[in-house]
Enzyme design. Structure first.
Site, PDB file in Angstrom:
ATOM      1  N   SER A  50      -2.271 -11.194  -8.043  1.00  0.00           N
ATOM      2  CA  SER A  50      -2.407 -10.637  -8.895  1.00  0.00           C
ATOM      3  C   SER A  50      -2.607 -11.350 -10.220  1.00  0.00           C
ATOM      4  CB  SER A  50      -1.275  -9.615  -9.231  1.00  0.00           C
ATOM      5  OG  SER A  50      -1.199  -8.654  -8.250  1.00  0.00           O
ATOM      6  N   HIS A 106       0.745  -1.192   0.055  1.00  0.00           N
ATOM      7  CA  HIS A 106       0.029  -0.018   0.009  1.00  0.00           C
ATOM      8  C   HIS A 106       0.855   1.126  -0.002  1.00  0.00           C
ATOM      9  CE1 HIS A 106      -4.019  -1.845   0.230  1.00  0.00           C
ATOM     10  NE2 HIS A 106      -3.482  -2.662   0.761  1.00  0.00           N
ATOM     11  N   ASP A 159       1.542  -4.038  -9.243  1.00  0.00           N
ATOM     12  CA  ASP A 159       0.952  -5.514  -9.938  1.00  0.00           C
ATOM     13  C   ASP A 159       1.429  -5.606 -11.398  1.00  0.00           C
ATOM     14  OD1 ASP A 159       0.325  -5.714  -7.187  1.00  0.00           O
ATOM     15  OD2 ASP A 159      -1.838  -5.728  -7.928  1.00  0.00           O
TER      16      ASP A 159
HETATM   17  C1  GLA Z   1      -3.349  -4.276  -4.729  1.00  0.00           C
HETATM   18  C2  GLA Z   1      -2.991  -3.216  -5.959  1.00  0.00           C
HETATM   19  C3  GLA Z   1      -1.580  -2.815  -5.839  1.00  0.00           C
HETATM   20  C4  GLA Z   1      -0.953  -2.548  -4.372  1.00  0.00           C
HETATM   21  C5  GLA Z   1      -1.322  -3.606  -3.540  1.00  0.00           C
HETATM   22  C6  GLA Z   1      -0.829  -3.137  -2.061  1.00  0.00           C
HETATM   23  O1  GLA Z   1      -2.346  -5.331  -5.155  1.00  0.00           O
HETATM   24  O2  GLA Z   1      -3.377  -3.696  -7.128  1.00  0.00           O
HETATM   25  O3  GLA Z   1      -1.398  -1.607  -6.737  1.00  0.00           O
HETATM   26  O4  GLA Z   1      -1.569  -1.082  -4.095  1.00  0.00           O
HETATM   27  O5  GLA Z   1      -2.913  -4.083  -3.458  1.00  0.00           O
HETATM   28  O6  GLA Z   1       0.337  -3.008  -1.922  1.00  0.00           O
END
Ligand code: GLA
Length: 389
Positions: free
Chosen positions: A128, A34, A174
């Site tokens: 992801s 985050h 991601d």
């Molecule tokens: C998700 C979002 C990323 C990132 C993470 C937390 O995976 O897609 O962009 O913010 O949460 O680190």
């Protein structure tokens, strides 16, 4: 995997013409959670799990897409001129979103294509799968139509489409990890400038173990956008006191000196996490470069505590996984990874403790939550690409 997809492609769409194969990985973030929409650093690596695809250019404006992971959806036959943002978040919306994003960014593709894809990663696990699904059309369009875009631009297109087409206000981490991954390395990325460094993991005596909690709490999407708003509110308050562009511009001292400018206590906690987590990420990478894995692991543990208490994106199941891991001999560090509210933890575990780790965690997780968890050994891999042999 790719042979299976190729076979299905030929069955569905015929074996003639210039048929090409592609892969786009998922990712695991080692530290820096985050922080990517707060101008901070992240440290993810691409996985060897992801989405495989086979594609062939068409002469008209149509696409025909089939996803072997979701066979009930059948073949989606769509017209590329009709793509418009929606918040449905189905796999073909992620494909369409990237094609729409290309057009929005002045890179319209000249025709459609036929495509079959298949995933070998768990969906909804915080690794992801969605970025991997987005990097598939990015890398296909780049290659099939010879678009003059590099892989960083492919990452940006994925994020742009997720933000604007699919309504998820994610950062760049991601898609960047999926597009830019490198074998045996993690990516130390400054999300404010997109400057990055490949850092060799050099783990000879340890493994990166991912533990899937197998839960995904419903609030994940909306709570994510809330956290983003809260961080922005904190930044706006801080900017009245100190000259910064993002929370990533502050270090711990700068935050402590100015934190009272943040009016709301919740927003203050969110900003504290963003600032401290960014600094932890910088320190963790320094430690890794020096071979001080112990320091790296300690920072991972602190990251979890901060995500649990200050950013409040963990959940009871992830807390059980991390807290139980900390008790096990041979665990260097353990924390939740990804957006949170379910999904996975990432742990660095000594080779000779991996078996015991899995045994112990499975047992206690079952006892404390009634659930079965799942383990994957992460294998840091190359990013999205055409497969040539
Ligand atoms: C998700 C979002 C990323 C990132 C993470 C937390 O995976 O897609 O962009 O913010 O949460 O680190």
């Amino acid at each position: 995997m790719i042979e299976k997809v190729l076979e299905e492609f030929k069955k569905k769409f015929g074996a003639d013409g210039d048929i090409r194969c592609y892969f786009a990985p998922g990712r695991v973030n080692l530290i820096g959670e985050h922080t990517d929409y707060n101008g901070g650093h992240v440290f993810p690596c691409a996985l060897s799990m992801g989405n495989y695809a086979v594609a062939r250019k068409r002469e008209d404006r149509k696409v025909r897409w089939y996803n072997m992971t979701y066979p009930n959806d059948g073949v989606k036959e769509l017209d590329i001129d009709t793509f418009a943002p929606n918040n449905n978040g189905i796999w073909y919306d992620y494909q369409a979103g990237v094609i729409w994003a290309l057009k929005e960014n002045g890179r319209e593709i000249p025709s459609g294509y036929d495509m079959v894809m298949l995933s070998d990663m768990p969906a909804g696990s915080g690794l992801s799968a969605s970025a991997s699904i987005e990097e598939i059309p990015a890398v296909i369009c780049r290659d099939l139509f010879d678009l003059p875009i590099d892989m960083v631009e492919c990452a940006k297109l994925g994020q742009y489409s997720e933000n604007k087409y699919n309504g998820m206000n994610c950062g760049i981490m991601d898609q960047f990890a999926s597009a830019m991954g490198k074998k045996d390395c993690a990516i130390f990325l400054d999300t404010a400038t997109l400057k990055f460094d490949y850092v060799p993991l050099n783990l000879k005596n340890e493994k990166i173990v991912i533990t899937n909690s197998k839960v995904k709490h419903k609030l994940a999407g909306s709570a994510y956008n809330d956290r983003r708003r809260e961080s922005e509110t904190a930044l706006a308050d801080l900017q009245k006191a100190v000259d910064i562009k993002t929370l990533g511009d502050l270090d711990e001292k700068g935050f402590e000196a100015n934190k009272d400018a943040i009016k709301d206590e919740i927003c203050k906690k969110r900003a504290k996490h963003a600032v401290y987590e960014n600094q932890r990420t910088i320190h963790a990478v320094e430690a890794l470069k020096k071979g001080d894995l112990e320091a790296f692991g300690k920072l991972m543990n602190e990251s979890h505590v901060s995500l649990r208490d200050d950013y409040e994106v963990s959940c009871p199941e992830l807390d059980v996984l991390a807290e139980e891991a900390w008790k096990i001999e041979g665990v260097v560090g353990s924390r939740m990874t990804g957006g949170g509210f379910g999904g996975c933890t990432v742990s660095i575990v000594k080779n000779d403790a991996v078996e015991e780790f899995q045994k112990q965690i499975s047992k206690v997780y079952k006892e404390r939550t009634g659930l079965d968890c799942e383990f994957y050994i992460a294998d840091a891999s190359d990013g999205a690409r055409r497969l040539t042999d």
